[in-house]
Design an enzyme around this catalytic site. Structure first.
Site, PDB file in Angstrom:
ATOM      1  CE1 TYR A 158      -4.085   1.919   0.463  1.00 35.26           C
ATOM      2  CE2 TYR A 158      -2.912   3.062   2.209  1.00 35.26           C
ATOM      3  CZ  TYR A 158      -3.999   2.972   1.360  1.00 35.26           C
ATOM      4  OH  TYR A 158      -4.989   3.929   1.401  1.00 35.26           O
TER       5      TYR A 158
HETATM    6  N1  LIG Z   1     -10.446   5.133   4.320  1.00 35.32           N
HETATM    7  C1  LIG Z   1      -9.225   5.516   4.650  1.00 35.32           C
HETATM    8  O1  LIG Z   1      -8.847   5.514   5.817  1.00 35.32           O
HETATM    9  C2  LIG Z   1      -8.271   5.975   3.591  1.00 35.32           C
HETATM   10  C3  LIG Z   1      -7.099   6.608   4.008  1.00 35.32           C
HETATM   11  C4  LIG Z   1      -6.193   7.036   3.055  1.00 35.32           C
HETATM   12  C5  LIG Z   1      -6.444   6.830   1.731  1.00 35.32           C
HETATM   13  N2  LIG Z   1      -7.596   6.205   1.342  1.00 35.32           N
HETATM   14  C6  LIG Z   1      -7.797   6.000  -0.086  1.00 35.32           C
HETATM   15  O2  LIG Z   1      -9.028   6.560  -0.477  1.00 35.32           O
HETATM   16  C7  LIG Z   1      -9.526   5.857  -1.607  1.00 35.32           C
HETATM   17  C8  LIG Z   1     -10.964   5.481  -1.338  1.00 35.32           C
HETATM   18  O3  LIG Z   1     -11.002   4.641  -0.224  1.00 35.32           O
HETATM   19  P1  LIG Z   1     -12.294   4.459   0.688  1.00 35.32           P
HETATM   20  O4  LIG Z   1     -11.854   4.559   2.097  1.00 35.32           O
HETATM   21  O5  LIG Z   1     -13.391   5.304   0.200  1.00 35.32           O
HETATM   22  O6  LIG Z   1     -12.523   2.902   0.431  1.00 35.32           O
HETATM   23  P2  LIG Z   1     -13.838   2.106   0.043  1.00 35.32           P
HETATM   24  O7  LIG Z   1     -13.437   0.682   0.078  1.00 35.32           O
HETATM   25  O8  LIG Z   1     -14.960   2.570   0.879  1.00 35.32           O
HETATM   26  O9  LIG Z   1     -14.075   2.587  -1.468  1.00 35.32           O
HETATM   27  C9  LIG Z   1     -13.197   2.233  -2.487  1.00 35.32           C
HETATM   28  C10 LIG Z   1     -14.012   1.908  -3.711  1.00 35.32           C
HETATM   29  O10 LIG Z   1     -13.110   1.482  -4.727  1.00 35.32           O
HETATM   30  C11 LIG Z   1     -13.676   0.350  -5.346  1.00 35.32           C
HETATM   31  N3  LIG Z   1     -12.623  -0.468  -5.936  1.00 35.32           N
HETATM   32  C12 LIG Z   1     -11.744  -1.283  -5.306  1.00 35.32           C
HETATM   33  N4  LIG Z   1     -10.973  -1.920  -6.185  1.00 35.32           N
HETATM   34  C13 LIG Z   1     -11.379  -1.497  -7.407  1.00 35.32           C
HETATM   35  C14 LIG Z   1     -10.986  -1.825  -8.722  1.00 35.32           C
HETATM   36  N5  LIG Z   1     -10.023  -2.726  -8.951  1.00 35.32           N
HETATM   37  N6  LIG Z   1     -11.601  -1.208  -9.749  1.00 35.32           N
HETATM   38  C15 LIG Z   1     -12.583  -0.316  -9.528  1.00 35.32           C
HETATM   39  N7  LIG Z   1     -13.030   0.010  -8.311  1.00 35.32           N
HETATM   40  C16 LIG Z   1     -12.429  -0.568  -7.253  1.00 35.32           C
HETATM   41  C17 LIG Z   1     -14.409  -0.391  -4.252  1.00 35.32           C
HETATM   42  O11 LIG Z   1     -15.406  -1.277  -4.762  1.00 35.32           O
HETATM   43  C18 LIG Z   1     -15.009   0.741  -3.448  1.00 35.32           C
HETATM   44  O12 LIG Z   1     -16.301   1.096  -3.885  1.00 35.32           O
HETATM   45  C19 LIG Z   1      -8.613   4.647  -1.810  1.00 35.32           C
HETATM   46  O13 LIG Z   1      -7.702   4.923  -2.848  1.00 35.32           O
HETATM   47  C20 LIG Z   1      -7.887   4.546  -0.490  1.00 35.32           C
HETATM   48  O14 LIG Z   1      -6.621   3.954  -0.645  1.00 35.32           O
HETATM   49  C21 LIG Z   1      -8.517   5.776   2.244  1.00 35.32           C
END
Ligand SMILES: NC(=O)c1ccc[n+]([C@@H]2O[C@H](COP(=O)([O-])OP(=O)(O)OC[C@H]3O[C@@H](n4cnc5c(N)ncnc54)[C@H](O)[C@@H]3O)[C@@H](O)[C@H]2O)c1
Length: 251
Positions: A158
């Protein structure tokens, strides 16, 4: 006076729209007048999104960003249908292994995390840039992570994917700077979304302990920063990684 944060008349592609930060961003974009085209690899989540935000069937499609051919076809489909793409928001992502030493991580797991988080971001950018260059306008926003700036122990795939995104955005921004296109990243710390359902308790504790505000962030808070970076208002900032970390990273 024109409100440059308004999206009336604009087509905005949101990838990873089905849950969490992407879903909150769809809501805010819609509120601000955008025609949103939503992609996710989770068809059920897209159906729920469609119902929640009264989208029509031409506004949702499944896409797995870890498949270059699917990315190419999906963006071509949007162009054929909408004739333009004003902004791309890429919030698709996966955590990959957590609480695991590097030598315990299988290469297949490492590669999968890179394909979704980093290669997906690259392929999406490759497909939208020619469209935006022809328009002489475009906004690209990739959701990276505090993990890409600081590195969380036990999360090597990651961390690597997310810092790769930050470096990618910096260089591409300079390539396209004279063409009316900005490309930025947004780096959240831990946010209350379904993604964290898979994160180990130990890792979550580690992350919250480092946030001066002492709490997790909300998806709507990140969506505000994303929508700014995706709007006409973000006209003199490019190659930057906006921080949404409750004070964890002040750089
Ligand atoms: N939630 C956190 O704490 C956090 C912190 C830092 C960064 N992020 C980043 O924010 C972004 C969104 O995360 P989130 O927390 O909303 O997560 P989430 O899991 O709620 O949403 C992510 C979405 O991406 C979709 N997804 C996953 N793999 C995929 C693929 N191969 N093709 C298309 N869609 C795909 C999932 O189905 C989901 O709907 C991500 O890039 C994550 O790394 C999240």
């Amino acid at each position: 006076m024109v409100d440059k944060r308004d999206f009336a008349g604009q087509v905005v592609v949101v990838v990873g729209a089905g849950n969490g930060i992407g879903r909150a961003t769809v809501g805010l974009l819609k509120e601000r007048g955008a025609r949103v085209i939503a992609f996710d690899n989770n068809g059920e989540a897209l159906k729920a999104l469609r119902a929640e935000f009264s989208l029509d069937e031409t506004q949702i499609s499944t896409l797995d960003v870890s498949d270059e051919e699917q990315v190419r076809e999906s963006i071509a489909q949007v162009l054929a249908q909408e004739k333009r793409i004003d902004a791309l928001v890429n919030s698709a992502g996966m955590t990959g292994p957590t609480n695991r030493k590097l030598e315990e991580v299988l290469w297949s797991e490492f590669e999968k995390t890179l394909r979704v988080n980093l290669f997906g971001a690259i392929w999406l950018t490759q497909q939208v840039l020619p469209i935006m260059k022809a328009q002489k306008y475009g906004r690209i926003v990739h959701v990276t992570s505090i993990a890409g700036k600081e590195g969380n122990p036990g999360m090597a795939p990651y961390n690597t994917s997310k810092s790769g995104m930050i470096g990618f955005v910096k260089g591409i921004a300079k390539e396209v700077a004279p063409e009316g296109i900005t490309i930025n990243a947004v780096a959240p710390a831990v946010i209350r979304t379904p993604m964290n359902a898979e994160t180990s308790e130990e890792t979550l504790k580690y992350m919250i302990a480092r946030i001066p505000m002492g709490r997790v962030g909300e998806a709507e808070e990140v969506a505000e920063t994303i929508c700014f970076a995706a709007s006409r208002a973000c006209s003199f900032t490019t190659g930057f990684t906006f921080d949404t970390s409750g004070g964890r990273a002040t750089y």
